[in-house]
Design an enzyme around this catalytic site. Sequence first.
Site, PDB file in Angstrom:
ATOM      1  N   ASP A  78      -2.657  -1.827   9.921  1.00 45.13           N
ATOM      2  CA  ASP A  78      -2.701  -1.820   8.453  1.00 45.13           C
ATOM      3  C   ASP A  78      -3.217  -3.138   7.873  1.00 45.13           C
ATOM      4  O   ASP A  78      -3.415  -3.235   6.657  1.00 45.13           O
ATOM      5  CB  ASP A  78      -1.294  -1.577   7.875  1.00 45.13           C
ATOM      6  CG  ASP A  78      -0.831  -0.142   8.041  1.00 45.13           C
ATOM      7  OD1 ASP A  78      -1.657   0.714   8.403  1.00 45.13           O
ATOM      8  OD2 ASP A  78       0.364   0.114   7.800  1.00 45.13           O
ATOM      9  N   LYS A 108       0.842  -1.215   0.000  1.00 45.84           N
ATOM     10  CA  LYS A 108       0.000   0.000   0.000  1.00 45.84           C
ATOM     11  C   LYS A 108       0.865   1.248   0.000  1.00 45.84           C
ATOM     12  O   LYS A 108       2.032   1.222   0.398  1.00 45.84           O
ATOM     13  CB  LYS A 108      -0.932   0.022   1.230  1.00 45.84           C
ATOM     14  CG  LYS A 108      -0.229   0.025   2.601  1.00 45.84           C
ATOM     15  CD  LYS A 108       0.113   1.381   3.162  1.00 45.84           C
ATOM     16  CE  LYS A 108       0.919   1.263   4.454  1.00 45.84           C
ATOM     17  NZ  LYS A 108       1.573   2.467   4.886  1.00 45.84           N
TER      18      LYS A 108
HETATM   19  P1  ATP Z   1       3.952  -0.479   7.846  1.00 36.48           P
HETATM   20  O1  ATP Z   1       3.928   0.206   6.532  1.00 36.48           O
HETATM   21  O2  ATP Z   1       2.720  -1.304   8.113  1.00 36.48           O
HETATM   22  O3  ATP Z   1       4.343   0.368   8.986  1.00 36.48           O
HETATM   23  P2  ATP Z   1       6.444  -1.569   7.017  1.00 36.48           P
HETATM   24  O4  ATP Z   1       6.169  -1.830   5.573  1.00 36.48           O
HETATM   25  O5  ATP Z   1       7.195  -0.341   7.361  1.00 36.48           O
HETATM   26  O6  ATP Z   1       5.079  -1.609   7.792  1.00 36.48           O
HETATM   27  P3  ATP Z   1       7.115  -4.304   7.413  1.00 36.48           P
HETATM   28  O7  ATP Z   1       7.732  -4.753   6.124  1.00 36.48           O
HETATM   29  O8  ATP Z   1       5.739  -4.713   7.686  1.00 36.48           O
HETATM   30  O9  ATP Z   1       7.251  -2.745   7.590  1.00 36.48           O
HETATM   31  O10 ATP Z   1       8.113  -4.785   8.558  1.00 36.48           O
HETATM   32  C1  ATP Z   1       8.201  -4.180   9.820  1.00 36.48           C
HETATM   33  C2  ATP Z   1       8.866  -5.171  10.767  1.00 36.48           C
HETATM   34  O11 ATP Z   1       7.927  -6.211  11.003  1.00 36.48           O
HETATM   35  C3  ATP Z   1      10.081  -5.867  10.163  1.00 36.48           C
HETATM   36  O12 ATP Z   1      11.255  -5.194  10.478  1.00 36.48           O
HETATM   37  C4  ATP Z   1      10.028  -7.250  10.778  1.00 36.48           C
HETATM   38  O13 ATP Z   1      10.831  -7.326  11.928  1.00 36.48           O
HETATM   39  C5  ATP Z   1       8.581  -7.455  11.211  1.00 36.48           C
HETATM   40  N1  ATP Z   1       7.821  -8.470  10.446  1.00 36.48           N
HETATM   41  C6  ATP Z   1       6.967  -9.357  10.969  1.00 36.48           C
HETATM   42  N2  ATP Z   1       6.416 -10.125  10.025  1.00 36.48           N
HETATM   43  C7  ATP Z   1       6.922  -9.727   8.856  1.00 36.48           C
HETATM   44  C8  ATP Z   1       6.728 -10.149   7.511  1.00 36.48           C
HETATM   45  N3  ATP Z   1       5.922 -11.162   7.206  1.00 36.48           N
HETATM   46  N4  ATP Z   1       7.379  -9.493   6.550  1.00 36.48           N
HETATM   47  C9  ATP Z   1       8.206  -8.467   6.866  1.00 36.48           C
HETATM   48  N5  ATP Z   1       8.450  -8.055   8.116  1.00 36.48           N
HETATM   49  C10 ATP Z   1       7.826  -8.662   9.111  1.00 36.48           C
END
Ligand code: ATP
Length: 309
Positions: A148, A21
């Site tokens: 999210d 997203k």
């Molecule tokens: P958001 O945009 O919802 O804030 P994000 O895109 O910044 O999230 P994610 O890729 O969701 O970040 O990852 C955040 C943290 O979540 C990672 O550093 C990791 O430690 C943890 N995590 C848990 N499950 C997952 C997964 N399936 N894929 C990636 N990271 C994960």
Amino acid sequence: MSAGAVTGAVTGAVTVRVPAKVNVQLAVGAARPDGFHDLANVFLAVSLYDEVTVTPADALTVTCSGPDADQVPLDRTNLAARAAELLAARHGLDPAVHIHIAKNIPVAGGMAGGSADGAGALLACDLLWGLESTPAELLEICAELGSDVPFSLVGGAALGTGRGEQLAPLESGIFHWVFAVADGGLSTPAVFREFDRLAAEAGTDIPVPEASPRLLAALAAGDPDALAATVVNDLQGAALSLRPQLGRTLDAGLGAGALAALVSGSGPTTAFLVRDPESAAKVAEALAASGTCRTTRVATSPAPGATRH
Ligand code: ATP
């Protein structure tokens, strides 16, 4: 497993594709007593996908493939594993599945990659176990998993209020995007803490977050110029404060003709709204050549939510 669950259960593997997203508006309210912030969050699902495959196994295990796979936790903290556990617990089942995540969404990039995997695993397990949960039941588990996650399940375009998890669908035309993936991630809680710190330092009142009517009209009309004039991310200042070099990436994309440039969610991925596929290719090439990001991705919005593949 209950008899009812076995009836509709699938043998073999179930694969669900689930989108990343971008927030075209991320309005952040003051910190609440529980530490969360009220948000007005205009989500667009974009055509960058993870694929989550669940297969019956002796115990719950997680594997991950893709360029960022080494940054993904493979233990029970993985949101996909947590989704399987929560769904199984509700139905008195053993979450004995192998979950494989084919990861294409940048990790810790502000594109809700972990949330996508949580939503994907939830739907995949529901299908594998033949539970036939209603959308409302699945959305309730999604909200428990994270702010999210409900949007990752439904996709499209939506306004999220509360912590972002109370969703109302929005009308949206098609938009073209380029994403610049930065080296290393940014922790979402750290970005919110920085937002609070900067707000306290400025000493100004933080308005109650509300969706912008002009932005919603631009979205519905599919008008990229009008959308470019209204995109706003209240977390951008905090993300730039923690990672000032992102400013150079934003400038490089704008210099190459992007209509708008913004930090995606809590960052550090940056998002560039462009007019058409030709402009997307040009902006992606310029960003790659600028040396200000690790890699680029081209995508369109809106994309469908979690879908069996
Ligand atoms: P958001 O945009 O919802 O804030 P994000 O895109 O910044 O999230 P994610 O890729 O969701 O970040 O990852 C955040 C943290 O979540 C990672 O550093 C990791 O430690 C943890 N995590 C848990 N499950 C997952 C997964 N399936 N894929 C990636 N990271 C994960």
